[in-house]
Motif scaffolding. Structure first.
Motif, short mmCIF file in Angstrom:
data_model
loop_
_atom_site.label_atom_id
_atom_site.label_comp_id
_atom_site.label_asym_id
_atom_site.label_seq_id
_atom_site.Cartn_x
_atom_site.Cartn_y
_atom_site.Cartn_z
N ALA A 144 0.09 8.89 -5.72
CA ALA A 144 0.33 10.31 -5.46
C ALA A 144 1.17 10.93 -6.57
CB ALA A 144 1.01 10.48 -4.10
N ALA A 145 2.18 10.17 -7.04
CA ALA A 145 3.01 10.69 -8.13
C ALA A 145 2.20 10.84 -9.41
CB ALA A 145 4.20 9.75 -8.36
N GLU A 146 1.33 9.85 -9.68
CA GLU A 146 0.48 9.94 -10.87
C GLU A 146 -0.48 11.13 -10.78
OE1 GLU A 146 -1.43 6.20 -11.06
OE2 GLU A 146 0.34 5.11 -11.78
N GLN A 147 -1.06 11.31 -9.58
CA GLN A 147 -1.97 12.44 -9.40
C GLN A 147 -1.25 13.77 -9.55
OE1 GLN A 147 -3.72 11.71 -5.57
NE2 GLN A 147 -5.20 10.22 -6.36
N ARG A 148 -0.01 13.84 -9.02
CA ARG A 148 0.75 15.07 -9.16
C ARG A 148 1.11 15.32 -10.62
NH1 ARG A 148 3.64 18.96 -6.90
NH2 ARG A 148 5.66 19.52 -7.76
N SER A 200 0.83 -1.21 0.00
CA SER A 200 0.00 0.00 0.00
C SER A 200 0.86 1.25 0.00
CB SER A 200 -0.93 0.00 1.22
OG SER A 200 -1.83 -1.06 1.15
N ALA A 201 1.97 1.21 0.75
CA ALA A 201 2.87 2.37 0.76
C ALA A 201 3.39 2.65 -0.64
CB ALA A 201 4.03 2.12 1.73
N LEU A 202 3.78 1.58 -1.35
CA LEU A 202 4.27 1.75 -2.72
C LEU A 202 3.15 2.22 -3.64
CD1 LEU A 202 6.50 1.46 -4.81
CD2 LEU A 202 5.88 -0.96 -5.04
#
Length: 673
Positions: A222-226, A214-216
């Motif tokens: 989050a990176a994709e959303q950013r 889940s952390a990964l």
């Protein structure tokens, strides 16, 4: 170790407790979904396997032991329950309720099995009193904790009920001796503890693995959303960018097209915002832009993540940031110019409110161009282009206003685009020229220097002065190659005149405002004079008062380095800006040029004469060479000579002339023929 669910609140922690549960309810729900998905197919196979094993037990007992009705209960009672569980697993919502249903299912199977074994005992078969019955309950415990794959806390409750039912059956219905009942009870309890431990440890490891995964996953999400946000939103203001604006505007325009309605596209350009970056830095400039964006959004009443805001109780409008100081607004269902004008006035008022920067109020203005759909254009690309062109015209008219697009502006914009393309071609095709206007000692008309002035030999429009294209060059980014061409050509001329044995007089070259922001300017000029084997003093660099005062500290640093290298520095158009005497004292100038605005009426006396005389006196007292430009009459020249300013430049002596004509002046040493 902790994992944060995007927008789910606090991190999820894994306690080392017997009953495992994540502290974060949302994270626990994610784990349950993962757990069920992980074991679902395996559990379905276990249900099918259970049905097959019970069927096998029936067949074994059928042929090897008894033929009574108790054995038949396996097929008529236990197998249908297992098949019912398998059928439940095939339902669309089975996964959502898998845990409690399967826990209940296990208890039901255990009770069915106990009833069957008791009936078998009554018929004299190998039921609960034999090791076969104990083996059946042992298998159920493993089935509960390991095979079926429900979570440990559900399996624990089910397993405890199964064991309690077994112990009750041993103690009250089996009729076993106490020693024998104790032996079987100890055996089942031991297996219960072993199976529970295996089930707990399996789930504990799965939870730890789920946390790492889940952390990964969360970091990747989050990176994709950013990345998605950076691709569609402006990072400073949070508004949609040009790409997302086009995607959001397309449906609104399509609806307007089908409903025969109208829309307005507004291009909002903050006037002279580059000065804010230069004065306060980009960090403060971005804060100012964010404040303006919030005002624009509030001005359109409301807002959301898509910056969609309602206007006049209609379909939401769209607000986006297009560039460093530009915003775009699409207002649907807006057919009249009156309402578009009212919106523009509200936007102008919002921008005009002071913004606090470093504790000081900063007042800005905006230029707004408005294009109407479908009258001005029928697609977003052309609407945006029309509104942007109109905003540029509003800015050139002084800013702090709005204008509507019309065909005259379109023609002007096309002409501007064409002129920019022609200017780029002129740089490559050798259409640029340098003309030279002499500086003279008015007492003898003798040459003391010259100013290099750029001209464009247009193939169709003839010789164009710099006023027709310099502003365009600055806006389009062509000013840098133009300046490089002027500097190289001026140095070539100085080298050629020196090789011809002509007098070595300083040649003035005008520098654009952007040059002082270039820290590499001194090195560039030093390399240039070294390339043409010139003395730096042969180049006089002219800078206007306004451009120097944009950032005095930076300007002084660059000018000090140029003066240390030996270049002459001339302050042009003195008196037309907002400089103070303290600024003049700090600037390392060698020449001061009086603007023609103070020369026109000096012969008549009055304030112009007083100001011109004061500037001459000031320059002489500071040890500067004072040059009066724009001298056109003998009366003006005599007045200046009488006040101590013999160095003059203007049409009285000579207009700017091509290089060949100026070389003849150099040969004669005077402008007189």
């Amino acid at each position: 170790m902790a994992v944060t669910e995007a927008g789910a609140g606090p991190a999820a922690h894994l306690p080392l407790q017997l009953l495992l549960r994540f502290a974060d309810a949302a994270f626990e729900q994610r784990f349950i979904q993962h757990y069920v998905a992980f074991y679902f197919r395996y559990a379905q196979m276990s249900l099918l396997l259970g049905a097959l094993l019970i069927t096998g037990d029936y067949l074994v007992d059928r042929f090897a032991h008894i033929h009574g009705p108790a054995n038949l209960l396996r097929l008529t009672l236990a197998v249908p329950v297992l098949l019912l569980g398998l059928g439940f697993s095939l339902l669309p919502k089975a996964r959502q309720h898998w845990q409690p249903v399967m826990a209940s299912f296990i208890v039901t199977v255990a009770l069915c099995l106990m009833l069957i074994l008791l009936r078998i005992d009554q018929e004299g078969g190998a039921g609960l009193k034999s090791w076969v019955g104990v083996l059946n309950f042992t298998f159920l415990e493993f089935y509960c904790f390991v095979i079926l794959g429900v979570q440990f806390r559900h399996a624990l409750a089910s397993g405890a009920l199964i064991m309690a039912a077994f112990l009750y059956a041993l103690g009250w219905h089996a009729g076993l001796l106490a020693q024998e009942a104790g032996y079987w009870s100890y055996h089942v309890l031991t297996v219960f503890i072993l199976a529970a431990g295996i089930g707990w440890w399996r789930e504990y490891l799965l939870r730890k693995e789920f946390m790492a995964r889940s952390a990964l996953d969360d970091s990747l999400r989050a990176a994709e959303q950013r990345a998605l946000r950076l691709a569609h939103y402006d990072e400073v203001t949070g508004l949609p960018n040009r790409r997302l604006f086009a995607e959001l505007a397309a449906p609104a325009l399509e609806r307007a097209r089908h409903s025969a309605g109208g829309c307005a596209v507004l291009h909002v350009e903050i006037d002279r915002f580059g000065g804010v970056h230069e004065l306060y830095g980009h960090g403060q400039g971005e804060l100012v832009l964010a404040t303006i964006a919030r005002r624009l959004r509030a001005c359109l009443r409301g807002g959301s993540d898509l910056a969609a805001v309602p206007v006049m109780d209609q379909e939401p409008s769209l607000l986006a940031r297009l560039g460093d100081q530009a915003f775009a607004i699409l207002i649907p269902e807006l057919t009249g110019q009156e309402r578009a004008s009212a919106v523009a006035q509200r936007l102008l008022a919002a921008v005009a409110k002071p913004v606090a920067v470093d504790g000081q109020p900063l007042r800005l203005s905006a230029s707004i161009g408005i294009a109407m759909f479908p009258g001005d254009a029928t697609d977003l690309l052309h609407l945006s282009r029309c509104s942007e062109q109109t905003a540029r015209v509003a800015a050139e008219a002084g800013g702090a206003r709005h204008k509507f697009f019309d065909e005259a502006l379109n023609a002007r914009a096309r002409k501007r685009v064409l002129l920019e393309a022609e200017l780029r071609e002129a740089l490559q095709a050798g259409q640029l020229r340098l003309h030279y206007q002499p500086k003279v000692d008015a007492r003898s008309a003798g040459l003391v220097g010259a100013e290099a002035l750029l001209r464009w030999q247009h193939p169709e429009r003839g010789l164009l002065p710099p006023g027709d294209f310099i502003a365009l060059a600055e806006e389009s980014g062509l000013i840098t190659p133009l300046t490089d061409w002027v500097l190289h050509t001026a140095c070539q001329s100085l080298r050629r005149w020196s090789d011809q044995g002509l007098p070595a007089l300083p040649l003035s070259v005008n520098l654009p405002a952007s040059s002082l922001a270039d820290a590499g300017l001194p090195e560039q000029l030093e390399g240039l004079v070294r390339q043409y084997q010139l003395h730096p003093a042969s180049l006089m660099l002219e800078l206007t008062e306004t451009m120097v005062l944009r950032d005095v500290a930076t300007a002084v640093g660059v000018l000090d380095r140029l003066r240390a290298l030996g270049f002459g520095l001339s302050l042009d158009d003195f008196g037309t800006g907002y400089s103070s005497l303290s600024h003049l004292k700090r600037l390392p100038m060698s020449e001061l040029k009086i603007d023609r605005a103070f020369i026109t009426d000096v012969a008549r006396g009055g304030r112009d004469a007083a100001l011109a005389a004061a500037i001459i006196t000031l320059g002489n007292e500071l040890g500067l060479q004072v040059v009066a430009e724009g001298v056109e009459t003998a009366e003006q020249s005599q007045f200046l000579i009488g006040r101590g300013c013999p160095l003059q430049q203007g049409y009285l002596f000579s207009r700017p002339v091509p290089g060949a004509d100026f070389e003849r002046m150099l040969q004669s040493g005077t402008t007189r023929r």
